[in-house]
Write an enzyme that holds these catalytic residues in place. Structure first.
Site, PDB file in Angstrom:
ATOM      1  N   GLU A   1       0.825  -1.205   0.000  1.00  0.00           N
ATOM      2  CA  GLU A   1       0.000   0.000   0.000  1.00  0.00           C
ATOM      3  C   GLU A   1       0.865   1.263   0.000  1.00  0.00           C
ATOM      4  O   GLU A   1       1.888   1.318   0.668  1.00  0.00           O
ATOM      5  CB  GLU A   1      -0.913   0.011   1.222  1.00  0.00           C
ATOM      6  CG  GLU A   1      -1.839  -1.190   1.338  1.00  0.00           C
ATOM      7  CD  GLU A   1      -2.940  -1.206   0.292  1.00  0.00           C
ATOM      8  OE1 GLU A   1      -3.074  -0.195  -0.444  1.00  0.00           O
ATOM      9  OE2 GLU A   1      -3.651  -2.211   0.195  1.00  0.00           O
TER      10      GLU A   1
ATOM     11  N   ARG B   1     -17.959  -0.807   7.004  1.00  0.00           N
ATOM     12  CA  ARG B   1     -19.071  -1.584   6.450  1.00  0.00           C
ATOM     13  C   ARG B   1     -19.659  -2.516   7.512  1.00  0.00           C
ATOM     14  O   ARG B   1     -20.862  -2.767   7.537  1.00  0.00           O
ATOM     15  CB  ARG B   1     -18.579  -2.396   5.252  1.00  0.00           C
ATOM     16  CG  ARG B   1     -19.618  -3.295   4.608  1.00  0.00           C
ATOM     17  CD  ARG B   1     -19.017  -4.042   3.429  1.00  0.00           C
ATOM     18  NE  ARG B   1     -17.872  -4.836   3.812  1.00  0.00           N
ATOM     19  CZ  ARG B   1     -17.959  -6.082   4.325  1.00  0.00           C
ATOM     20  NH1 ARG B   1     -19.153  -6.640   4.512  1.00  0.00           N
ATOM     21  NH2 ARG B   1     -16.870  -6.745   4.638  1.00  0.00           N
TER      22      ARG B   1
ATOM     23  N   CYS C   1      -7.678  -1.672   8.900  1.00  0.00           N
ATOM     24  CA  CYS C   1      -6.362  -1.706   8.264  1.00  0.00           C
ATOM     25  C   CYS C   1      -5.908  -0.298   7.897  1.00  0.00           C
ATOM     26  O   CYS C   1      -4.795   0.120   8.230  1.00  0.00           O
ATOM     27  CB  CYS C   1      -6.401  -2.583   7.014  1.00  0.00           C
ATOM     28  SG  CYS C   1      -6.399  -4.352   7.339  1.00  0.00           S
TER      29      CYS C   1
ATOM     30  N   HIS D   1      -1.148  -5.530   2.383  1.00  0.00           N
ATOM     31  CA  HIS D   1      -2.316  -6.394   2.459  1.00  0.00           C
ATOM     32  C   HIS D   1      -1.977  -7.753   1.858  1.00  0.00           C
ATOM     33  O   HIS D   1      -1.334  -7.822   0.798  1.00  0.00           O
ATOM     34  CB  HIS D   1      -3.485  -5.789   1.676  1.00  0.00           C
ATOM     35  CG  HIS D   1      -4.406  -4.967   2.510  1.00  0.00           C
ATOM     36  ND1 HIS D   1      -4.698  -3.647   2.238  1.00  0.00           N
ATOM     37  CD2 HIS D   1      -5.125  -5.283   3.622  1.00  0.00           C
ATOM     38  CE1 HIS D   1      -5.548  -3.180   3.143  1.00  0.00           C
ATOM     39  NE2 HIS D   1      -5.821  -4.160   3.990  1.00  0.00           N
TER      40      HIS D   1
END
Length: 228
Positions: free
Chosen positions: A82, A92, A145, A168
């Site tokens: 990332e 979510r 994360c 990830h």
């Protein structure tokens, strides 16, 4: 030199988390000479971003030269190095503490984004050179994360000597189904990579960052395996 690598506990009804398993496997294979410190973080927004939470306590206690946080990206087939963390929590599903923030900042008053300081292109290229699917991506999501990634970069903003970032990983082949995983994937099943490959990838990322910290690495200019 000292290295800190963290993974995450299971969440969302899972009983394992590939990030924690990969970090533990990395620790088992690490041969030094640098000291390696590993930890498994809670999947709880407030704990990964607070000054008295485990991540920032580990930074203060160990003062590492390289920090790599690792998390699970469900549904991906590659190791994702990332590049950008955003100052946003938008969940979510609830975290493991029951919190489900919506449109909330990770750090009040912080900039909209923080960037990894480890050599993301060189790290992804080195992982790919080892035969492991990998690339650079520009969205770590808006769940825990990303919150931990942003909190890490925010805490180290005044310490440019520390190289830090986030990776990830997909689920492990062992979790998805061992020998049956290949056929499951061909039938549209859960994407995965072997645990050994994930641990090897993390070691490559760490050693690439260590080389950069020692001034032995030039970051490639081209977009290496960029993921969108």
């Amino acid at each position: 030199m000292k290295v800190l690598v963290t993974g995450f506990e299971p969440f969302g009804g899972d009983t394992v988390n590939a990030s924690a398993e990969a970090v533990e496997a990395l620790a088992a294979r690490w041969a030094g000479p640098e000291e390696l410190v590993t930890a498994v973080l809670p999947v709880v927004f407030d704990r990964v971003r607070s000054a008295d939470g485990p991540l920032l306590r580990l930074l203060h206690e160990h003062r590492p030269d390289v920090v790599l946080a690792v998390g699970l990206a469900d549904g991906v087939t590659q190791v994702r190095v990332e590049r950008v963390a955003i100052n946003l929590m938008d969940a979510r599903i609830p975290d493991n503490g029951g919190a489900q923030p919506v449109d909330a900042p990770v750090a009040d008053g912080g900039p909209a984004a923080r960037f990894a300081t480890l050599p993301v292109k060189a790290a992804a290229a080195a992982v790919r050179a080892a035969g492991i699917p990998a690339g650079v991506t520009y969205s770590a999501g808006t769940y825990v994360c990303n919150a931990s990634f942003y909190a890490l970069q925010h805490a180290l903003a005044e310490r440019p000597d520390v190289l830090s970032g986030f990776v990830h990983v997909p689920r492990t082949t062992e979790e998805v189904g061992g020998e049956a995983a290949a056929s499951a994937l061909s039938d549209g099943g859960e994407p995965h990579l072997p645990l050994g490959a994930l641990a090897h990838a993390l070691e490559i990322v760490v050693r690439t960052a260590l080389a950069a910290a020692r001034g032995e690495l030039a970051e490639p200019a081209e977009a290496v395996g960029t993921l969108h």
